[in-house]
Design a protein around this motif. Structure first.
Motif, PDB file in Angstrom:
ATOM      1  N   GLU A 125      76.035  45.471  55.373  1.00  0.00           N
ATOM      2  CA  GLU A 125      76.219  46.821  54.840  1.00  0.00           C
ATOM      3  C   GLU A 125      76.146  46.771  53.325  1.00  0.00           C
ATOM      4  O   GLU A 125      76.743  45.901  52.694  1.00  0.00           O
ATOM      5  CB  GLU A 125      77.550  47.425  55.283  1.00  0.00           C
ATOM      6  N   VAL A 126      75.375  47.702  52.755  1.00  0.00           N
ATOM      7  CA  VAL A 126      75.232  47.796  51.311  1.00  0.00           C
ATOM      8  C   VAL A 126      75.738  49.159  50.870  1.00  0.00           C
ATOM      9  O   VAL A 126      75.316  50.185  51.408  1.00  0.00           O
ATOM     10  CB  VAL A 126      73.758  47.623  50.888  1.00  0.00           C
ATOM     11  N   LYS A 127      76.660  49.168  49.905  1.00  0.00           N
ATOM     12  CA  LYS A 127      77.199  50.430  49.388  1.00  0.00           C
ATOM     13  C   LYS A 127      76.569  50.739  48.039  1.00  0.00           C
ATOM     14  O   LYS A 127      76.515  49.876  47.165  1.00  0.00           O
ATOM     15  CB  LYS A 127      78.718  50.371  49.245  1.00  0.00           C
ATOM     16  N   ARG A 152      59.143  46.304  54.176  1.00  0.00           N
ATOM     17  CA  ARG A 152      60.353  46.343  53.371  1.00  0.00           C
ATOM     18  C   ARG A 152      61.194  47.533  53.838  1.00  0.00           C
ATOM     19  O   ARG A 152      60.796  48.289  54.706  1.00  0.00           O
ATOM     20  CB  ARG A 152      60.013  46.474  51.889  1.00  0.00           C
ATOM     21  N   LEU A 153      62.354  47.696  53.216  1.00  0.00           N
ATOM     22  CA  LEU A 153      63.217  48.825  53.538  1.00  0.00           C
ATOM     23  C   LEU A 153      63.257  49.759  52.343  1.00  0.00           C
ATOM     24  O   LEU A 153      63.534  49.325  51.222  1.00  0.00           O
ATOM     25  CB  LEU A 153      64.633  48.347  53.875  1.00  0.00           C
ATOM     26  N   VAL A 154      62.976  51.053  52.582  1.00  0.00           N
ATOM     27  CA  VAL A 154      63.062  52.047  51.520  1.00  0.00           C
ATOM     28  C   VAL A 154      64.283  52.914  51.782  1.00  0.00           C
ATOM     29  O   VAL A 154      64.575  53.269  52.932  1.00  0.00           O
ATOM     30  CB  VAL A 154      61.775  52.892  51.424  1.00  0.00           C
ATOM     31  N   VAL A 155      65.022  53.230  50.724  1.00  0.00           N
ATOM     32  CA  VAL A 155      66.287  53.964  50.832  1.00  0.00           C
ATOM     33  C   VAL A 155      66.251  55.147  49.873  1.00  0.00           C
ATOM     34  O   VAL A 155      66.017  54.967  48.670  1.00  0.00           O
ATOM     35  CB  VAL A 155      67.484  53.052  50.481  1.00  0.00           C
ATOM     36  N   TYR A 166      64.041  47.379  49.274  1.00  0.00           N
ATOM     37  CA  TYR A 166      64.694  46.115  49.588  1.00  0.00           C
ATOM     38  C   TYR A 166      63.767  45.207  50.390  1.00  0.00           C
ATOM     39  O   TYR A 166      63.006  45.680  51.242  1.00  0.00           O
ATOM     40  CB  TYR A 166      65.951  46.345  50.441  1.00  0.00           C
ATOM     41  N   ASP A 167      63.856  43.913  50.136  1.00  0.00           N
ATOM     42  CA  ASP A 167      63.332  42.932  51.072  1.00  0.00           C
ATOM     43  C   ASP A 167      64.355  42.748  52.183  1.00  0.00           C
ATOM     44  O   ASP A 167      65.574  42.843  51.947  1.00  0.00           O
ATOM     45  CB  ASP A 167      63.085  41.583  50.384  1.00  0.00           C
ATOM     46  N   THR A 171      67.549  38.141  59.560  1.00  0.00           N
ATOM     47  CA  THR A 171      68.929  38.331  60.021  1.00  0.00           C
ATOM     48  C   THR A 171      69.533  39.639  59.531  1.00  0.00           C
ATOM     49  O   THR A 171      70.704  39.912  59.771  1.00  0.00           O
ATOM     50  CB  THR A 171      69.818  37.166  59.569  1.00  0.00           C
ATOM     51  N   GLY A 172      68.726  40.432  58.794  1.00  0.00           N
ATOM     52  CA  GLY A 172      69.202  41.730  58.352  1.00  0.00           C
ATOM     53  C   GLY A 172      69.845  41.764  56.980  1.00  0.00           C
ATOM     54  O   GLY A 172      70.454  42.766  56.599  1.00  0.00           O
ATOM     55  N   GLN A 173      69.688  40.700  56.202  1.00  0.00           N
ATOM     56  CA  GLN A 173      70.205  40.705  54.838  1.00  0.00           C
ATOM     57  C   GLN A 173      69.219  41.417  53.920  1.00  0.00           C
ATOM     58  O   GLN A 173      67.998  41.277  54.065  1.00  0.00           O
ATOM     59  CB  GLN A 173      70.467  39.280  54.366  1.00  0.00           C
ATOM     60  N   LEU A 174      69.739  42.175  52.952  1.00  0.00           N
ATOM     61  CA  LEU A 174      68.911  42.983  52.070  1.00  0.00           C
ATOM     62  C   LEU A 174      68.942  42.444  50.648  1.00  0.00           C
ATOM     63  O   LEU A 174      70.006  42.087  50.137  1.00  0.00           O
ATOM     64  CB  LEU A 174      69.388  44.436  52.067  1.00  0.00           C
ATOM     65  N   SER A 175      67.762  42.420  50.002  1.00  0.00           N
ATOM     66  CA  SER A 175      67.640  41.986  48.615  1.00  0.00           C
ATOM     67  C   SER A 175      66.886  43.057  47.843  1.00  0.00           C
ATOM     68  O   SER A 175      65.718  43.353  48.155  1.00  0.00           O
ATOM     69  CB  SER A 175      66.890  40.656  48.514  1.00  0.00           C
TER      70      SER A 175
END
Length: 343
Positions: A125-127, A152-155, A166-167, A171-175
């Motif tokens: 989870e990223v806040k 990638r993930l766009v937010v 984010y990359d 395992t679902g970790q976001l960078s």
């Protein structure tokens, strides 16, 4: 040919959960929706080819995601909830078996791992933090999170006027790799990508605008190319809020729902991938929260939250225009339109 369509709803009044209806392509008719899954406030959902449905869920003071199995008689697999308001958007990464949830009220992106049986496990989870100039932008308000064409993930953070890239690890970790800042008060809500993966179309809920962005898959960065209004200049912007945005798979047309003006705005994609406005179509109801194109893209279905009805249109692939086929389809408190991917 027929297609199953699922409607996510609020359950504050008469609605009981997720409703299903059948689109008959030959008859050009949508059946009367029936209750598919009884659940509190399933405001957004997605499905996959395995016959699993992932939906927003609310359980008293807890909010999160629930997974269901079954194409005809769905059964609850499990839920992952936490204290506070439920999320507002669900994204899928079928390749890595991940589910993403955007939480507007908590300003978070939550990542879940999904096993072969559809069981969800929270893995990250990223806040987010930040704010914008408008009263509705007092804190970070995440309204959308899903995959880019390059996985990638766009937010979209409506509260801070930012779009994050984010990359994602397996395992679902976001960078975090890039941050795009819109004009103050734009309030980014949703985004869609052109099929070529090099351009995107971002809608601003509070500004009533749509922006054309270029996207660099090497860096994950966005750059602004153009911004247009989604409503006529004569319409009071205080009485409208942009909601959903969709693009045809041929990359020729972009559509936006206007809550207040109560229209679908259509835009033609120019040779340079900027947009030209091509018309408005009434949604035949009030507060069109969401809409979707069917798999053939010959049809568009929109749901109107405040008037408890859905509307079916036929879509021209030549000029992008919408022709009314059926209105006043009963959908209580409808806020999400999703064609089932398991049919």
């Amino acid at each position: 040919m027929t297609q199953k369509i699922l409607f996510g709803t609020y359950t504050k009044k008469a609605s009981k959960g997720i409703y299903e209806a059948i689109l008959d392509e030959n008859k050009k008719r949508l059946s009367t929706p029936k209750l598919f899954i009884q659940l509190d406030n399933p405001t957004y959902l997605q499905s996959n080819s395995a016959g699993q449905v992932f939906t927003v869920a609310k359980d008293k003071d807890l909010g999160g995601i629930a997974s269901f199995s079954g194409k005809t008689a769905p059964k609850l697999i499990n839920t992952q909830t936490a204290a506070g308001a439920p999320p507002c958007y669900v994204g899928l990464d079928n390749e890595h078996h991940l589910v993403f949830a955007a939480n507007y009220h908590k300003g978070t992106v939550t990542v879940y791992k999904v096993d072969s049986d559809g069981v969800l496990t929270t893995v990250n989870e990223v806040k987010h933090t930040g704010h914008g100039p408008l009263p509705e932008q007092d804190t970070a308000k995440i309204h959308f999170t899903d995959l880019t064409p390059d996985k990638r993930l766009v937010v979209c953070d409506l509260g801070s006027d930012k779009v994050y890239t984010y990359d994602i690890s397996s395992t679902g970790q976001l960078s975090l790799v890039a941050t795009f800042e819109t004009a103050p008060g734009f309030a980014p809500r949703h985004i869609v990508f052109h099929p070529n993966g090099k351009f995107a179309y971002l809608v601003g809920e509070l500004s009533n605008h749509i922006s054309t962005l270029s996207y660099d898959s090497h860096t994950g960065k966005f750059d602004l190319l153009q911004t247009l209004a989604t409503i006529p200049e004569t319409f009071d912007t205080a009485h409208n809020g942009v909601a959903a945005v969709r693009i045809s798979s041929d990359g020729k047309f972009v559509y936006v729902s206007n809550r207040g003006h109560n229209t679908i705005a259509a835009f033609k994609v120019n040779p340079d991938f900027t947009l030209s406005h091509s018309g408005y179509t009434s949604t035949e109801g009030e507060f069109p929260r969401d809409f979707a194109l069917d798999s053939t893209e010959k049809f568009l279905v929109v749901t109107n939250q405040n008037t408890d009805n859905a509307t079916l249109f036929e879509r021209s692939s030549t000029d992008g225009s919408l022709t009314l086929l059926q209105k006043d389809i009963p959908v209580p408190e409808g806020v999400c339109v999703s064609f089932a991917r398991f049919d």
